[in-house]
Scaffold this active site. Structure first.
Site, PDB file in Angstrom:
ATOM      1  N   HIS A 104     -34.562 -25.767  -4.023  1.00 57.11           N
ATOM      2  CA  HIS A 104     -35.138 -24.603  -4.697  1.00 57.11           C
ATOM      3  C   HIS A 104     -36.616 -24.838  -5.050  1.00 57.11           C
ATOM      4  O   HIS A 104     -37.125 -24.257  -6.013  1.00 57.11           O
ATOM      5  CB  HIS A 104     -34.372 -24.250  -5.987  1.00 57.11           C
ATOM      6  CG  HIS A 104     -32.923 -23.981  -5.787  1.00 57.11           C
ATOM      7  ND1 HIS A 104     -32.404 -22.713  -5.659  1.00 57.11           N
ATOM      8  CD2 HIS A 104     -31.863 -24.826  -5.691  1.00 57.11           C
ATOM      9  CE1 HIS A 104     -31.098 -22.778  -5.498  1.00 57.11           C
ATOM     10  NE2 HIS A 104     -30.745 -24.053  -5.506  1.00 57.11           N
ATOM     11  N   SER A 151     -63.077 -25.728   7.272  1.00 57.73           N
ATOM     12  CA  SER A 151     -63.758 -24.641   6.585  1.00 57.73           C
ATOM     13  C   SER A 151     -65.216 -24.606   7.017  1.00 57.73           C
ATOM     14  O   SER A 151     -65.841 -25.643   7.228  1.00 57.73           O
ATOM     15  CB  SER A 151     -63.672 -24.830   5.068  1.00 57.73           C
ATOM     16  OG  SER A 151     -64.472 -23.873   4.390  1.00 57.73           O
ATOM     17  N   LYS A 160     -63.191 -30.252   4.086  1.00 57.01           N
ATOM     18  CA  LYS A 160     -61.839 -29.673   4.070  1.00 57.01           C
ATOM     19  C   LYS A 160     -61.202 -29.822   5.454  1.00 57.01           C
ATOM     20  O   LYS A 160     -61.825 -29.569   6.481  1.00 57.01           O
ATOM     21  CB  LYS A 160     -61.903 -28.189   3.696  1.00 57.01           C
ATOM     22  CG  LYS A 160     -60.539 -27.589   3.359  1.00 57.01           C
ATOM     23  CD  LYS A 160     -60.713 -26.171   2.814  1.00 57.01           C
ATOM     24  CE  LYS A 160     -59.430 -25.659   2.188  1.00 57.01           C
ATOM     25  NZ  LYS A 160     -58.350 -25.518   3.157  1.00 57.01           N
ATOM     26  N   GLU A 209     -49.728 -24.842  11.722  1.00 59.36           N
ATOM     27  CA  GLU A 209     -50.059 -23.411  11.689  1.00 59.36           C
ATOM     28  C   GLU A 209     -49.853 -22.769  13.057  1.00 59.36           C
ATOM     29  O   GLU A 209     -49.347 -21.643  13.171  1.00 59.36           O
ATOM     30  CB  GLU A 209     -51.501 -23.222  11.225  1.00 59.36           C
ATOM     31  CG  GLU A 209     -51.705 -23.534   9.744  1.00 59.36           C
ATOM     32  CD  GLU A 209     -53.164 -23.553   9.333  1.00 59.36           C
ATOM     33  OE1 GLU A 209     -54.036 -23.249  10.183  1.00 59.36           O
ATOM     34  OE2 GLU A 209     -53.449 -23.884   8.164  1.00 59.36           O
TER      35      GLU A 209
END
Length: 438
Positions: free
Chosen positions: A163, A293, A299, A306
């Site tokens: 959960h 980025s 980054k 993805e």
């Protein structure tokens, strides 16, 4: 013949009638049309129905189409007449031109065939071949990569999560072993669909009766095809089922959808576990492949997971269209075959590519943040579960609440409850909790 149009009038009409997507039929289907028609010419010659010289010229043309020499000669849009008649006529015309003088597209190249049995046969065989030679090896590669990481990370204990909340300890290796098993289960599901994918309707001609074909024709063609490719290509369970329904394609697509679901789960877990480096979970270090980025220096993003999840979404969308196509077979023919061919072959190709990428550019290079994992294992309050047999569920619940409220450790509070140190040493052994049965 470079640059020369080898097709004829029927192809030209179809080009004009279907200016839809600008996307032709999948190349693998065109190749299999050539391969089937080459085998058909040889079978018809064996049966004494076609002049041997003419048959050999047709077969040679089909072999060249099958080898991909003439992909540019199949220009008809994939969104065309739903039986694939236009592309079958296209193949007939191209092969007749290649075979030379005296060869008729319909009487000779198409002898013993109908678009209604040849085109779906080409689609089934194309999908079968791409699964066998592209998808299954890619899934095997991914499963092996995950299994290696499961072994490498076997002793790294961490907090489990259910959960999205802290749960009892597990090992990082156990998680990766679960991912590997998902991939292997998916591979098995795809393999299970292959026998029915390999059942082709060839020999049914227009409606499944076999009108205008020799009784031995289909079996001889299947024998040629199986011997040439090594694939298991078999007779249908029933010619009317095989002519009217495309359930084999729907089943195969369903198996691919399950693989897409599994890859989504795995890819999401990897990017969540690798989130950070300071404000995320930070249990994994994913390979750094490119800048993440255009504005934030340093980054780095989980680009391969993805990509995998985007591919999975496309495959699930393709499956929805294939399902709609499959349920719309009417009477003796399904007329959604080009759509189903396009989507199924795209799904096979996308999943194969995504699986290889996930293995080679992500999983192979993953490193574990052992310190972070073990810190989370010690922090999880669900470790109190191991004290249930000692102090009972209610007291363990009270212990967890106190620990959460005060920030004190489970061990410290349990000691104050009177639990002996030796008992705590045994109960709060995080590695033993993760592997209670050794």
């Amino acid at each position: 013949m470079a640059g020369e149009k080898l097709w004829g009038g029927e192809t030209e009409k179809a080009i004009g009638n279907f200016p839809v997507s600008g996307e032709p039929i999948p190349a693998a289907v065109a190749h299999w049309l050539g391969r089937i028609k080459a085998a058909a010419a040889r079978a018809n010659a064996d049966l004494g129905l076609l002049d041997r010289d003419k048959a050999e010229r047709i077969a040679a043309a089909g072999d060249r189409v099958a080898a991909g020499e003439f992909d540019d000669q199949f220009p008809i849009d994939v969104f065309q007449t739903g039986s694939g008649t236009s592309s079958n006529m296209n193949a007939n015309e191209v092969m007749a031109s290649l075979a030379g003088e005296g060869v008729h597209p319909n009487d000779d190249v198409n002898m013993g065939q109908s678009s209604n049995d040849v085109f779906p046969s080409a689609v089934h065989c194309a999908a079968l071949g791409e699964v066998a030679h592209d998808l299954l090896p890619a899934l095997e590669r991914l499963a092996a990569s995950l299994e290696r990481k499961a072994h490498e990370f076997d002793d790294i204990v961490k907090s489990g999560r259910t959960h999205w909340m802290d749960a009892v300890p597990v090992t990082l290796g156990q998680e990766f072993a679960g991912y590997a098993a998902q991939v292997r289960q998916g591979l098995a599901r795809v393999e299970d669909a292959m026998p029915r994918l390999g059942q082709i309707p060839l020999g049914g001609t227009a409606t499944g009766t076999g009108l205008n074909t020799h009784a031995e024709f289909a079996a001889r063609v299947r024998e040629y095809l199986s011997r040439e490719t090594g694939l298991t290509i078999s007779a249908p369970a029933d010619h009317f089922e095989a002519q009217a329904a495309r359930d084999g394609l729907v089943e195969a697509s369903g198996a691919l959808k399950v693989v897409a679901v599994s890859l989504t789960k795995i890819a999401n877990d990897l990017r969540f576990l690798g989130s950070g480096p300071r404000a995320g979970l930070g249990e994994l270090f994913l390979p750094e492949l490119q800048k993440g980025s255009s504005i934030m220096p340093g980054k780095v993003n989980p680009v391969i997971p993805e990509v995998v999840t985007q591919v999975a979404a496309q495959v699930i969308g393709n499956d929805a269209a294939i399902t709609i196509g499959g349920m719309n077979g009417h009477f003796e023919l399904n007329v959604y075959i080009p759509l189903m061919a396009r989507n199924l072959l795209q799904s096979i190709s996308l999943l194969a590519s995504a699986s290889r990428l996930l293995a080679e550019k992500c999983v192979d290079g993953i490193e574990a943040n052992r310190e972070q994992c073990e810190r989370y294992a010690e922090l999880t309050l669900s470790a109190a579960t191991a004290l249930n047999p000692v102090i009972g569920y209610d007291k363990a619940t009270e212990l967890v609440k106190q620990a959460a409220a005060t920030g004190r450790s489970l061990r410290e509070l349990a000691r104050e409850m009177g639990v002996e140190e030796s008992v705590l040493d045994e109960a709060l052994d995080y590695h033993a909790m993760a592997k209670p049965h050794g």
